[in-house]
Scaffold this motif. Structure first.
Motif, PDB file in Angstrom:
ATOM      1  N   PHE A 386     -48.317  20.981 -16.775  1.00  0.00           N
ATOM      2  CA  PHE A 386     -48.449  19.637 -16.226  1.00  0.00           C
ATOM      3  C   PHE A 386     -47.730  18.619 -17.102  1.00  0.00           C
ATOM      4  N   LEU A 391     -39.929  16.474 -13.282  1.00  0.00           N
ATOM      5  CA  LEU A 391     -40.532  15.639 -12.241  1.00  0.00           C
ATOM      6  C   LEU A 391     -39.790  15.858 -10.928  1.00  0.00           C
ATOM      7  N   PHE A 395     -42.384  21.577  -9.067  1.00  0.00           N
ATOM      8  CA  PHE A 395     -43.740  21.508  -9.610  1.00  0.00           C
ATOM      9  C   PHE A 395     -44.764  22.063  -8.619  1.00  0.00           C
ATOM     10  N   PHE A 450     -52.150  14.685 -13.276  1.00  0.00           N
ATOM     11  CA  PHE A 450     -51.400  14.662 -12.015  1.00  0.00           C
ATOM     12  C   PHE A 450     -51.225  13.237 -11.505  1.00  0.00           C
ATOM     13  N   ASN A 452     -50.842  10.595 -13.283  1.00  0.00           N
ATOM     14  CA  ASN A 452     -49.757  10.006 -14.060  1.00  0.00           C
ATOM     15  C   ASN A 452     -48.393  10.502 -13.589  1.00  0.00           C
ATOM     16  N   ARG A 453     -48.337  11.720 -13.109  1.00  0.00           N
ATOM     17  CA  ARG A 453     -47.083  12.223 -12.526  1.00  0.00           C
ATOM     18  C   ARG A 453     -46.827  11.578 -11.166  1.00  0.00           C
ATOM     19  N   ARG A 456     -45.052   8.301 -10.808  1.00  0.00           N
ATOM     20  CA  ARG A 456     -43.637   8.309 -11.172  1.00  0.00           C
ATOM     21  C   ARG A 456     -42.786   9.138 -10.216  1.00  0.00           C
ATOM     22  N   MET A 457     -43.415   9.735  -9.202  1.00  0.00           N
ATOM     23  CA  MET A 457     -42.669  10.575  -8.266  1.00  0.00           C
ATOM     24  C   MET A 457     -42.067   9.739  -7.143  1.00  0.00           C
ATOM     25  N   ASN A 464     -42.548  15.783  -2.296  1.00  0.00           N
ATOM     26  CA  ASN A 464     -43.461  15.121  -3.229  1.00  0.00           C
ATOM     27  C   ASN A 464     -44.684  14.560  -2.509  1.00  0.00           C
TER      28      ASN A 464
END
Length: 834
Positions: A386, A391, A395, A450, A452-453, A456-457, A464
């Motif tokens: 993770f 990014l 993933f 997740f 936090n990801r 930014r996706m 996504n």
């Protein structure tokens, strides 16, 4: 080849090394089947280590072996190789043949998982019994340590290492598909040695010794430690001990299942720091490690040790798992859930009244397999993925592995798990609540990472958006959020709940499973109090083991994380509006196209069709994106109980901030030495389509990329013709275009005349503008347009109907073009005068 009885063992190995490079894989399998059948164990012992390495490749990756990761079901050798390596195949028969003779094979410690290797080099054996009484410690240094493994362990170690050993694959070749021979074999081994129905088939050879002989007395200079993270009282028959000669025959077979699982877990899920690895050890290991370090520090002259071994406690091995690696781990997780959930209903309870007195070793193994072998190491593996995975949409493999582990009810039989008919997540509340409590960090901490990801996706991307939808859908299942919240509250219980237990310094996962159970119903605590206390102990021991006793736990339903969720909801709303707007534009553009729109004439603007001719994603993908984001938004509100008025206000704020004028402005930038530089806000605006740069073609118009409505061969041919004409008549054409009378204006209409420079649009990249002055010349590129060719063909066909030949038709077309130019030039002059 000489008869088996007359041949020296070394001759067989030498002959195989000479013959095998010149034979196909199918011929090798056929020869090996015959050799395994005809030769005795003494001769086969000489070739075993070489054979295993030739199949799976060397541990350093130099030899690729049979490339099982590249061998797919479409290959002709696929069936032969799989049949040779299946659990009941010839290769496993060879393993059992050698196992019956107590042969050992050495593996260098340097090729063991990093934390295990470093722990052994410090002189302390780890918890995993695979490494007990195995290493040979030379008196002079520890650089040449080897592990002595039996044939089954040696075979499984090479098989497991094959997945993570770097291979020198050819360009364009890579593993990762679920139909590769390696993936199929992993599935077969799991189903054979960890069966969900029945028992493990016995080996074809009698083996009363098990995989390891009885533990030898402890050496004076080597610390032998405890057997794991859990108290031995968890199992009536300790599953880590290999069966003795007089053991139950069923127990004699279970060691193969344990060995296979331990090999897979230790090799595939070992990627964490030595400091974290030592935290996971039992108290006995920690005490031995402390004694070892104290003794080393008190020595006036310390023995030689590998470079950096004294500073490796916080060092972490460089690790970038491949997508194939993660997919195999997911296969392991899914099967272990099915294996654990196949436990008989009467063995599910952990109460003292059952005490598992009549449980078979396999049933005992099912009961503790996840808690004992997988839970902690899988959490650390997923946490690493993770935090370090790119990014992008790849993933998804990591995400699905995580979602598979946190949903054990998906792999449970309805009769065993008492799942409701609608597939809800709470058919057996006590069972699933216990699982959530034992794995609280897997639910909460990874969910926070997740989030936090996700912020930014690029959520306009359908892949996504699907990932966000999958996570929101899983966590919105009935009762799951409630179980997580309850487990968090148990962790926040006051310490007085544990006053009757042992000190917290001795807490390790699973130790408390049978403490109160020994009270057999009586005692000073009621049944409800015992259940609550066990739950509190379970949650706290899990968190303290992984995060330390001084950890600062961030609640999943706390105010801090709720603010992140609100931010994500706003980003989802923006991305949803962007996807809907782009989808509407695409639909309108598609509806406005005529049947002959592909014949459109080239525009005078060189940028039309260059970047915006075809959308990055189809209209159908954008519609799916909008659907995924809609459902994700709804599920997030369900999980965190966002009221409708709050959600409406958030969406209204997002809608008011997204007008058309804002979308046309440049992203947020700062001025640097080489031009504009995007800020973090600007990147977020670009990713979500809120703003964009006006990218335009700024080079030689004659060298624009070929459009879809142009013929590529004609474009190149006409460019060469134009270049020849312009080179030969450049002076004359420049003179004509420079005239100020009617003839000059007419020439400038048909010839490529100079035009004033256009200021380039802002861009974060360094400006690279075509700096050559545009010269007067002819441009024949419009003749390469399919529409122009169709118009010319129609003109010639019409001329033929009126009995005009090609020459006459050509002259008429040129005359019509000339008269059209004269008329347009006169009209332009008249318009200027007015």
């Amino acid at each position: 080849m000489a008869a088996p009885g007359l041949q020296h063992p070394g001759f067989l190995l030498a002959n195989l090394k000479v013959d095998f490079p010149n034979k196909t894989v199918a011929q090798r399998c056929q020869d090996l089947v015959k050799i395994i059948e005809d030769y005795h164990a003494k001769e086969l012992h000489a070739i075993f280590s070489w054979l295993v390495e030739s199949i799976f490749g060397s541990l350093d990756g130099v030899l690729g072996g049979w490339n099982l990761r590249l061998l797919h079901s479409r290959c002709s050798d696929f069936a032969l190789v799989v049949d040779f390596l299946v659990p009941g195949g010839p290769m496993m028969k060879l393993v059992y043949k050698l196992l019956a003779e107590e042969y050992k094979y050495e593996v260098p410690v340097n090729y063991l998982p990093f934390p295990v290797k470093t722990s052994i080099q410090e002189g302390v054996l780890p918890d995993c019994p695979l490494f007990h009484n195995r290493p040979h410690f030379p008196m002079s240094g520890m650089l040449t340590l080897n592990m002595a493994l039996n044939p089954f362990e040696f075979f499984m170690f090479y098989f497991a290492s094959c997945l993570i050993t770097p291979k020198n694959f050819a360009v364009g070749q890579h593993g990762g598909t679920s139909d590769s021979a390696y993936f199929v074999l992993v599935d077969m081994y799991l189903k054979y040695f960890l069966p969900t129905e029945g028992s493990v088939p016995p080996s074809p050879f009698s083996d009363n010794r098990g995989s390891v002989s009885a533990p030898s007395p402890r050496s004076t200079n080597i610390s032998l430690t405890g057997y794991g993270l859990h108290s031995p009282s968890l199992l009536k028959h300790h599953i880590f001990h290999q069966p003795s000669v007089n053991a139950d025959p069923a127990a004699q077979e279970i060691w193969r299942s344990e060995t296979l699982l331990q090999m897979f877990v230790e090799v595939w899920l070992h990627h964490y720091s030595l400091e974290m690895y030592q935290k996971l050890q039992s108290p006995q290991v920690k005490l031995a490690l402390l004694q070892y370090r104290l003794s080393m520090s008190s020595m006036p002259c310390q023995p030689h040790s590998p470079p950096g071994s004294g500073t490796l406690h916080t060092y972490q091995e460089p690790f970038s798992p491949s997508e194939e690696h993660v997919l195999v781990v997911r296969l392991l997780v899914k099967h272990l859930h099915a294996f654990s959930n196949s436990l008989k209903p009467e063995q599910l309870s952990s109460s003292p009244t059952h005490s598992h007195a009549h449980a078979s070793p396999l049933e005992e193994f099912k009961r503790v397999v996840l808690q004992r072998f997988v839970q902690q190491k899988l959490f650390l593996f997923l946490q690493h993925c993770f935090g370090h995975w790119p990014l992008d949409a790849s993933f998804r493999a990591v995400l699905e592995t995580w979602l598979s582990f946190i949903q054990p009810w998906r792999y449970a039989d309805n009769k065993t798990a008492n799942l409701p008919a609608d597939g809800g997540s709470r058919g057996d509340p006590e069972r699933w609540e216990s699982f959530v409590q034992e794995n609280l960090l897997v639910y909460t901490k990874l969910f926070q990472v997740f989030l936090n990801r996700a912020v930014r996706m690029d959520l306009v991307n359908a892949k996504n958006a699907l990932m966000l939808f999958r996570v929101a859908k899983v966590f919105s299942q009935p009762y799951l959020a409630e179980m997580i919240h309850k487990a968090e509250q148990l962790f926040l219980e006051p310490e007085m709940v544990l006053h009757h237990r042992q000190p917290r310094s001795c807490l390790t996962p699973g130790q408390g499973g049978g403490f109160l159970s020994s009270r057999q119903g009586g005692g000073f605590l009621s049944s409800r109090q015992r259940t609550l206390t066990d739950a509190v102990f379970r949650v706290k021991s899990h968190l303290y083991a992984l995060e330390g006793q001084d950890c600062r736990y961030k609640q999943m339903f706390g105010s801090e994380l709720r603010a992140v969720v609100v931010k994500l909801v706003q980003i989802v709303a923006r991305a949803r509006q962007t996807a809907k707007r782009v989808s509407d534009r695409s639909s309108q553009a598609a509806a406005s196209k005529s049947f002959l729109s592909w014949l459109a004439a080239p525009s005078s603007d060189p940028n039309i069709g260059l970047y915006g001719g075809e959308p990055e994603e189809s209209s159908e993908c954008l519609k799916k994106t909008h659907e995924f984001l809609d459902k994700a938004l709804e599920n997030l509100c369900t999980i965190f109980k966002l009221n409708q008025s709050q959600l409406t206000q958030l969406l209204a704020n997002v809608a008011s901030s997204q007008d058309d004028d804002e979308s046309k402005r440049l992203p947020d930038c700062t001025v640097g030495e080489r031009g504009l530089v995007l800020t973090d806000l600007g990147r977020l605006q670009l990713i979500n389509g809120l703003r964009k740069f006006d990218i335009r073609y700024q080079g030689d118009p004659e060298l624009q990329p070929i459009r879809s409505y142009e013929n590529a061969l004609l474009v190149r041919f006409l460019y060469r013709m134009s270049s020849l004409l312009n080179t030969k008549f450049e002076g004359r054409m420049t003179e004509l275009c420079s005239r100020t009378d009617f003839a000059g204006r007419l020439c400038r209409r048909y010839l490529a005349a100079p035009h004033p420079d256009v200021a380039p649009s802002g861009s974060p990249a360094s400006p690279r503008i075509w700096d050559g002055k545009r010269r007067a010349g002819v441009s024949l590129r419009p003749l390469a347009s399919y529409r122009t060719l169709l118009a010319l063909g129609s003109c010639y066909a019409t001329g033929a109907l009126f009995s005009f030949g090609p020459v006459a038709s050509t002259l008429l077309i040129l005359a019509a073009v000339f008269l059209h130019g004269v008329a347009v030039t006169l009209w332009a002059d008249k318009w200027k005068t007015h």
